[in-house]
Design a protein around this motif. Structure first.
Motif, PDB file in Angstrom:
ATOM      1  N   UNK A  41       0.819  -1.189   0.000  1.00 20.67           N
ATOM      2  CA  UNK A  41       0.000   0.000   0.000  1.00 20.67           C
ATOM      3  C   UNK A  41       0.873   1.268   0.000  1.00 20.67           C
ATOM      4  N   UNK A  42       1.959   1.234   0.753  1.00 23.90           N
ATOM      5  CA  UNK A  42       2.861   2.381   0.793  1.00 23.90           C
ATOM      6  C   UNK A  42       3.492   2.619  -0.578  1.00 23.90           C
ATOM      7  N   UNK A  43       3.804   1.540  -1.283  1.00 24.85           N
ATOM      8  CA  UNK A  43       4.408   1.672  -2.608  1.00 24.85           C
ATOM      9  C   UNK A  43       3.444   2.371  -3.568  1.00 24.85           C
ATOM     10  N   UNK A  44       2.194   1.987  -3.533  1.00 27.54           N
ATOM     11  CA  UNK A  44       1.197   2.603  -4.410  1.00 27.54           C
ATOM     12  C   UNK A  44       1.044   4.088  -4.082  1.00 27.54           C
ATOM     13  N   UNK A  45       1.023   4.410  -2.803  1.00 29.73           N
ATOM     14  CA  UNK A  45       0.908   5.805  -2.391  1.00 29.73           C
ATOM     15  C   UNK A  45       2.109   6.617  -2.881  1.00 29.73           C
ATOM     16  N   UNK A  46       3.311   6.075  -2.741  1.00 27.43           N
ATOM     17  CA  UNK A  46       4.500   6.788  -3.208  1.00 27.43           C
ATOM     18  C   UNK A  46       4.496   6.968  -4.722  1.00 27.43           C
ATOM     19  N   UNK A  47       4.067   5.973  -5.447  1.00 32.50           N
ATOM     20  CA  UNK A  47       3.992   6.077  -6.907  1.00 32.50           C
ATOM     21  C   UNK A  47       3.025   7.192  -7.310  1.00 32.50           C
ATOM     22  N   UNK A  48       1.858   7.234  -6.665  1.00 33.90           N
ATOM     23  CA  UNK A  48       0.865   8.263  -6.988  1.00 33.90           C
ATOM     24  C   UNK A  48       1.389   9.653  -6.611  1.00 33.90           C
ATOM     25  N   UNK A  49       1.983   9.786  -5.431  1.00 31.34           N
ATOM     26  CA  UNK A  49       2.486  11.085  -4.985  1.00 31.34           C
ATOM     27  C   UNK A  49       3.586  11.584  -5.911  1.00 31.34           C
ATOM     28  N   UNK A  50       4.527  10.721  -6.271  1.00 33.16           N
ATOM     29  CA  UNK A  50       5.613  11.140  -7.156  1.00 33.16           C
ATOM     30  C   UNK A  50       5.086  11.451  -8.561  1.00 33.16           C
ATOM     31  N   UNK A  51       4.074  10.733  -9.022  1.00 32.65           N
ATOM     32  CA  UNK A  51       3.476  11.032 -10.323  1.00 32.65           C
ATOM     33  C   UNK A  51       2.823  12.409 -10.320  1.00 32.65           C
ATOM     34  N   UNK A  52       2.133  12.726  -9.242  1.00 32.73           N
ATOM     35  CA  UNK A  52       1.501  14.042  -9.125  1.00 32.73           C
ATOM     36  C   UNK A  52       2.565  15.134  -9.065  1.00 32.73           C
ATOM     37  N   UNK A  53       3.644  14.875  -8.334  1.00 34.31           N
ATOM     38  CA  UNK A  53       4.745  15.849  -8.285  1.00 34.31           C
ATOM     39  C   UNK A  53       5.358  16.061  -9.669  1.00 34.31           C
ATOM     40  N   UNK A  54       5.492  14.989 -10.445  1.00 35.11           N
ATOM     41  CA  UNK A  54       6.004  15.119 -11.807  1.00 35.11           C
ATOM     42  C   UNK A  54       5.086  15.962 -12.674  1.00 35.11           C
ATOM     43  N   UNK A  55       3.781  15.758 -12.540  1.00 37.10           N
ATOM     44  CA  UNK A  55       2.822  16.552 -13.299  1.00 37.10           C
ATOM     45  C   UNK A  55       2.900  18.023 -12.896  1.00 37.10           C
TER      46      UNK A  55
END
Length: 68
Positions: free
Chosen positions: A1-15
Motif C-alpha cells: 500500500x505504501x508503494x502505491x501511495x509513493x507512486x501516486x504522490x511522485x506522479x503528481x509531483x512530476x505533473x
C-alpha cells in the motif's frame, strides 16, 4: 500500500513540475504561439512532456518504495 501511495504522490509531483516549467517558460519568453495551429501543436507537446514527467515520477516513486 505504501508503494502505491509513493507512486501516486511522485506522479503528481512530476505533473506539477511539468506544469510549472511550462508556465515559467510562458512567463519569461512571452506567448509561445502566434495562432491556432501553433497553440494546438504546443498543447500536444505539453501533453507528451507531461506524460513523460508523470511516468518518470511514478518510476521514481517505485524506486523509492523499493528501498524500504
Amino acid at each position: 500500500m505504501k508503494a502505491l501511495l509513493l507512486i501516486v504522490v511522485f506522479s503528481i509531483l512530476g505533473l506539477l513540475l511539468s506544469i510549472t516549467l511550462f508556465w515559467l517558460a510562458g512567463e519569461f519568453w512571452g506567448p509561445l504561439y502566434q495562432g491556432e495551429d501553433e497553440a494546438s501543436r504546443n498543447f500536444k507537446i505539453f501533453l507528451l512532456v507531461s506524460l513523460g514527467f508523470v511516468l518518470g515520477g511514478g518510476f521514481a516513486g517505485f524506486k523509492v518504495a523499493g528501498r524500504d
